[in-house]
Write a protein that holds these residues in place. Structure first.
Motif, PDB file in Angstrom:
ATOM      1  N   LYS A  96       0.847  -1.194   0.000  1.00 32.80           N
ATOM      2  CA  LYS A  96       0.000   0.000   0.000  1.00 32.80           C
ATOM      3  C   LYS A  96       0.877   1.237   0.000  1.00 32.80           C
ATOM      4  O   LYS A  96       1.778   1.371   0.819  1.00 32.80           O
ATOM      5  CB  LYS A  96      -0.914  -0.010   1.214  1.00 32.80           C
ATOM      6  CG  LYS A  96      -1.878  -1.178   1.195  1.00 32.80           C
ATOM      7  CD  LYS A  96      -2.720  -1.243   2.424  1.00 32.80           C
ATOM      8  CE  LYS A  96      -3.604  -2.482   2.349  1.00 32.80           C
ATOM      9  NZ  LYS A  96      -4.321  -2.753   3.554  1.00 32.80           N
ATOM     10  N   ALA A  97       0.587   2.144  -0.952  1.00 30.29           N
ATOM     11  CA  ALA A  97       1.350   3.386  -1.059  1.00 30.29           C
ATOM     12  C   ALA A  97       0.435   4.493  -1.580  1.00 30.29           C
ATOM     13  O   ALA A  97      -0.186   4.333  -2.636  1.00 30.29           O
ATOM     14  CB  ALA A  97       2.540   3.205  -1.993  1.00 30.29           C
ATOM     15  N   ASN A  98       0.346   5.577  -0.844  1.00 29.19           N
ATOM     16  CA  ASN A  98      -0.445   6.751  -1.246  1.00 29.19           C
ATOM     17  C   ASN A  98      -1.891   6.398  -1.590  1.00 29.19           C
ATOM     18  O   ASN A  98      -2.444   6.880  -2.574  1.00 29.19           O
ATOM     19  CB  ASN A  98       0.207   7.462  -2.439  1.00 29.19           C
ATOM     20  CG  ASN A  98       1.580   7.991  -2.092  1.00 29.19           C
ATOM     21  OD1 ASN A  98       1.844   8.345  -0.947  1.00 29.19           O
ATOM     22  ND2 ASN A  98       2.455   8.034  -3.070  1.00 29.19           N
ATOM     23  N   GLY A  99      -2.488   5.526  -0.813  1.00 24.96           N
ATOM     24  CA  GLY A  99      -3.873   5.148  -1.028  1.00 24.96           C
ATOM     25  C   GLY A  99      -4.089   4.168  -2.168  1.00 24.96           C
ATOM     26  O   GLY A  99      -5.224   3.861  -2.514  1.00 24.96           O
ATOM     27  N   ARG A 100      -3.028   3.693  -2.764  1.00 25.16           N
ATOM     28  CA  ARG A 100      -3.140   2.717  -3.858  1.00 25.16           C
ATOM     29  C   ARG A 100      -2.585   1.380  -3.382  1.00 25.16           C
ATOM     30  O   ARG A 100      -1.720   1.328  -2.518  1.00 25.16           O
ATOM     31  CB  ARG A 100      -2.375   3.204  -5.082  1.00 25.16           C
ATOM     32  CG  ARG A 100      -2.961   4.494  -5.634  1.00 25.16           C
ATOM     33  CD  ARG A 100      -2.255   4.949  -6.860  1.00 25.16           C
ATOM     34  NE  ARG A 100      -0.883   5.352  -6.514  1.00 25.16           N
ATOM     35  CZ  ARG A 100       0.003   5.755  -7.408  1.00 25.16           C
ATOM     36  NH1 ARG A 100      -0.303   5.798  -8.678  1.00 25.16           N
ATOM     37  NH2 ARG A 100       1.204   6.103  -7.030  1.00 25.16           N
TER      38      ARG A 100
END
Length: 149
Positions: A96-100
């Motif tokens: 998970k990174a920056n809401g993605r």
């Protein structure tokens, strides 16, 4: 990793994309000194697929239950100090990174330190040399030439 499907499986899911990859490379892993020289450690490698799970072209990684994974220790650099124990465990996870959310594939293998190497090449010579230091007391202090020979 090799994933083989039978002819019946291929026709069942025509919308799936099967990618077969083989990775060869040099990877490094810090080796800790806890319980030295009788310790074991887990080696871990992860591959991140930069195609979102919920994007316009969603991606999902699946490890087939019949897949055979192995560690080839031919290129395992510290071979005389470490030995692989057990097999290779493959896993699928999400990053998970920056809401993605991105799919992630990984593999772990366990290695154990060969304690015999350290006992015979470090501990035993150190003990012998330490014991030889006490032979200094066998020579008389009044005869320095006897102590030097």
């Amino acid at each position: 990793m090799r994933n083989q499907r039978s002819g019946a499986d291929r026709g069942a899911k025509d919308h799936d994309l099967l990618i077969q990859l083989r990775f060869e490379g040099r990877f490094s892993q810090p080796m800790w000194l806890h319980a030295f020289p009788f310790d074991s450690q887990e080696l871990r490698i992860e591959f991140l697929l930069l195609c979102r799970v919920d994007g316009p072209v969603p991606a999902k990684v699946i490890v087939s239950p019949g897949v055979e994974s192995s560690l080839v220790d031919r290129g395992f650099a510290p071979r005389f100090q470490w030995q692989p124990t057990g097999g290779v465990h493959c896993f699928v996870d999400e990053h998970k990174a920056n809401g993605r959310i991105f799919p992630k594939f990984g593999a772990t293998a366990r290695v154990a330190r060969k304690s015999r190497f350290y006992v015979t090449n470090v501990a035993l010579p150190t003990a012998v040399f330490s014991g030889l230091a006490f032979t200094l007391f066998a020579a008389q202090p009044s005869e320095p030439m006897e102590r030097l020979s």
